[in-house]
Write an enzyme that holds these catalytic residues in place. Structure first.
Site, mmCIF file in Angstrom:
data_model
loop_
_atom_site.group_PDB
_atom_site.id
_atom_site.type_symbol
_atom_site.label_atom_id
_atom_site.label_comp_id
_atom_site.label_asym_id
_atom_site.label_seq_id
_atom_site.Cartn_x
_atom_site.Cartn_y
_atom_site.Cartn_z
ATOM 1 N N GLY A 153 -18.497 -13.734 -18.841
ATOM 2 C CA GLY A 153 -18.232 -12.897 -20.018
ATOM 3 C C GLY A 153 -18.609 -11.453 -19.775
ATOM 4 O O GLY A 153 -18.170 -10.803 -18.818
ATOM 5 N N GLY A 162 7.375 7.860 2.058
ATOM 6 C CA GLY A 162 6.436 8.142 0.972
ATOM 7 C C GLY A 162 5.021 7.811 1.385
ATOM 8 O O GLY A 162 4.057 8.432 0.902
#
Ligand code: HXC
Length: 516
Positions: free
Chosen positions: A171, A406
């Site tokens: 969590g 690129g």
């Protein structure tokens, strides 16, 4: 009570703290191969320098029998001390006390320490060993985590934040580390997941062990969430210390400086032989890095995630540098989604903390493929263009071999604001490799040709002659100089030295909009 008795009482209470969650819980912790929180803090700080803050804090919830529970220090040790001579703040959760879960006061202790780290401009280390939000304290625990997350963000880019995952972290205990700069996770005992295997089984019916779900391999190689795998607790603490030693205490100061009077720039003839004659043959970029940096010392980050690129810290003449390099040994060093994320995050970290960036380029392009396109390689690859362009720290690139398309730009080309670019004589800047280019440019000619193979070979040769060298790029100032590989350390050393006072002002804005 007399003064003497009051002092005795204080001593007794202090002693109690060292029992953590009690004999049985400590024994269980040790049996699991884990140290207690106080043992960990003892290992982290220089002897005698740790000042604990809020040792007597405790929970105030009365829900679910909490009024009957004794939770010393509310399950987290917080304080400040010196780590290899530098002020460092710490929060270290105690799994022997309610599973290191975060309640209201536990969270408040952590928040106050984070506020102090921010005010003092010193790093924050969070040793996580926690079941997440304390279930009995309900929304107060959730709010507590919210306050921690908020501070993780306030500290981000101001002081370095390092998380150690020293137990099963669920969590909030997974999300707070995710907001910090580096996560070190301990093999075997460290686990990281938003929800554990039982919840997954209930919700989706999937069966998986906690190791396969949130162990070191899963959270490094599969998800790229963590940055370092530690063999054991001591290794985790030592990695944390080593990492801190490369970093400045905050964003207004330079990294630790171990530079001497003179630059060590002697040539390394072995580098002249490192690039194979066959352009398709790989080599190990780690060896190049080791030969360039001080004492072959390279603290590699995320070594099992996107191994087609390498990132990490080293020093050049005593000063910290961030290294980014293609690894021709893996996927020919091509850039894919994970590699783009790995590099971009690292470049941002270096820029935030005044660390010069050295980029070693040998890249055949962005990885083509349907999965890459569907996964958003355009968006992820753009992060590299964005972060390198946005970085204002000194940037120096060396083109070792391929620099195509690129990906050439994305590996910090001159046009992205690189301050110095040198190429080895084996360097090649091209829009794409010869084969691909010839098929596009001369497809029709080859189709019509009476001797297609001979023509194809002729066109390939022409293209290679034009672009498979560094001189075309040098002729257009895309490359500052062409150097012999053996002189690369000299080139880098001088460039970084001369860029020490670089100033680059950009138009004021709240923040750029990086394609997340
Ligand atoms: C209160 C907790 C706790 C929690 C563990 N404990 N987690 N107490 N709140 N969240 C207590 C246990 O009751 C037990 O107490 C002791 O810690 C040790 O736990 P064990 O289960 O015996 O240990 P282990 O078998 O090693 O399992 C560890 C664990 C498991 C995997 C962490 O305890 C677990 O799944 N806990 C819940 C994890 C979780 O779902 N957390 C999410 C909370 S929500 P005793 O007294 O018996 O020794 C959250 C949201 C935040 O965090 C916001 C996110 C955005």
């Amino acid at each position: 009570m007399s003064t003497k008795e009051k002092i005795e009482e204080l001593r007794r209470r202090r002693k109690e703290l060292f029992k953590c969650g009690g004999e049985r819980a400590v024994e269980k912790q040790h049996k699991a191969g884990k140290f207690t929180t106080r043992e960990r803090v003892g290992m982290l700080f220089d002897p005698g320098t740790f000042s604990e803050m809020f040792p007597f804090a405790t929970h105030r919830s009365t829900n679910f029998g909490m009024d009957k529970k004794n939770l010393p220090a509310d399950g987290v040790v917080t304080g400040v001390g010196m780590v290899t001579g530098r002020e460092t703040f710490v929060a270290s959760q105690d799994f022997t006390i309610a599973g290191g879960s975060v309640g209201e006061i536990h969270a408040d202790k952590i928040c106050q320490i984070m506020d102090q780290a921010l005010k003092c401009g010193s790093p924050f280390v969070f040793i996580n060993d926690s079941g997440g939000a304390r279930i009995q304290e309900g929304i107060d625990s959730l709010a507590g985590y919210g306050r921690i997350f908020y501070r993780n963000v306030l500290l981000s880019g101001v002081v370095p934040q390092i998380s150690i995952i020293a137990g099963p972290c669920a969590g909030g205990a997974a999300y707070s580390p995710a907001l910090t700069d580096f996560i070190i996770m301990i093999k075997g005992t460290g686990k990281l997941f938003v929800t554990g295997p039982q919840v997954i089984k209930q919700v989706t019916g999937e069966d998986i062990s906690s190791e396969d779900l949130g162990g070191v391999y899963a959270q490094m190689a599969r998800s790229g969430v963590i940055h370092f795998i530690a063999e054991n607790e001591l290794d985790a603490i030592n990695t944390c210390k080593r990492l801190l030693d490369f970093l400045p205490p905050n964003n207004t100061e330079p990294p630790p400086d171990y530079s001497g009077e003179e630059l060590e720039i002697s040539p390394d003839p072995a580098l002249n032989k490192i690039i194979p004659d066959n352009p398709k043959e790989p080599y190990d970029m780690r060896e190049v890095i080791a030969r360039l940096v001080d004492n072959r010392d390279f603290l590699e980050i995320q070594d099992h995630f996107a191994p087609n690129v390498l990132i990490g810290f080293s020093r050049m003449n005593g000063r910290t540098i961030g290294l980014v390099a293609n690894q021709p040994n893996v996927m020919a060093g091509a850039l894919d989604i994970n590699a783009s994320d790995k590099v971009s995050r690292f470049v941002r970290f270096c820029n935030a903390f005044n660390i010069s960036i050295v980029t070693l380029v040998d890249v055949p392009g962005f990885l083509p493929g349907i999965q890459q396109e569907y996964g958003g390689i355009i968006r992820h690859g753009a992060k590299m263009l964005f972060t390198y362009s946005a970085a204002t720290v000194p940037k120096v690139s060396i083109i070792l071999r391929k620099a195509y398309g690129g990906a050439y730009l994305a590996m910090c080309a001159k046009d992205l604001g690189c301050d110095r670019v040198a190429a080895w004589p084996t360097g090649q800047i091209a829009v794409m490799g010869a084969k691909g280019a010839v098929e596009i440019l001369y497809r029709r000619d080859i189709k019509k040709s009476k001797n297609p193979e001979a023509d194809r070979a002729k066109y390939l040769k022409e293209y290679e002659a034009q672009f498979y060298n560094p001189y075309a790029g040098a002729a257009r100032n895309m490359i500052d100089d062409i150097i012999e590989p053996k002189d690369t350390r000299r080139y880098l050393s001088l460039a970084l030295e001369l860029l020490q006072n670089k100033r680059e002002l950009r138009p004021a804005k709240k923040h750029g909009l990086i394609p997340l």
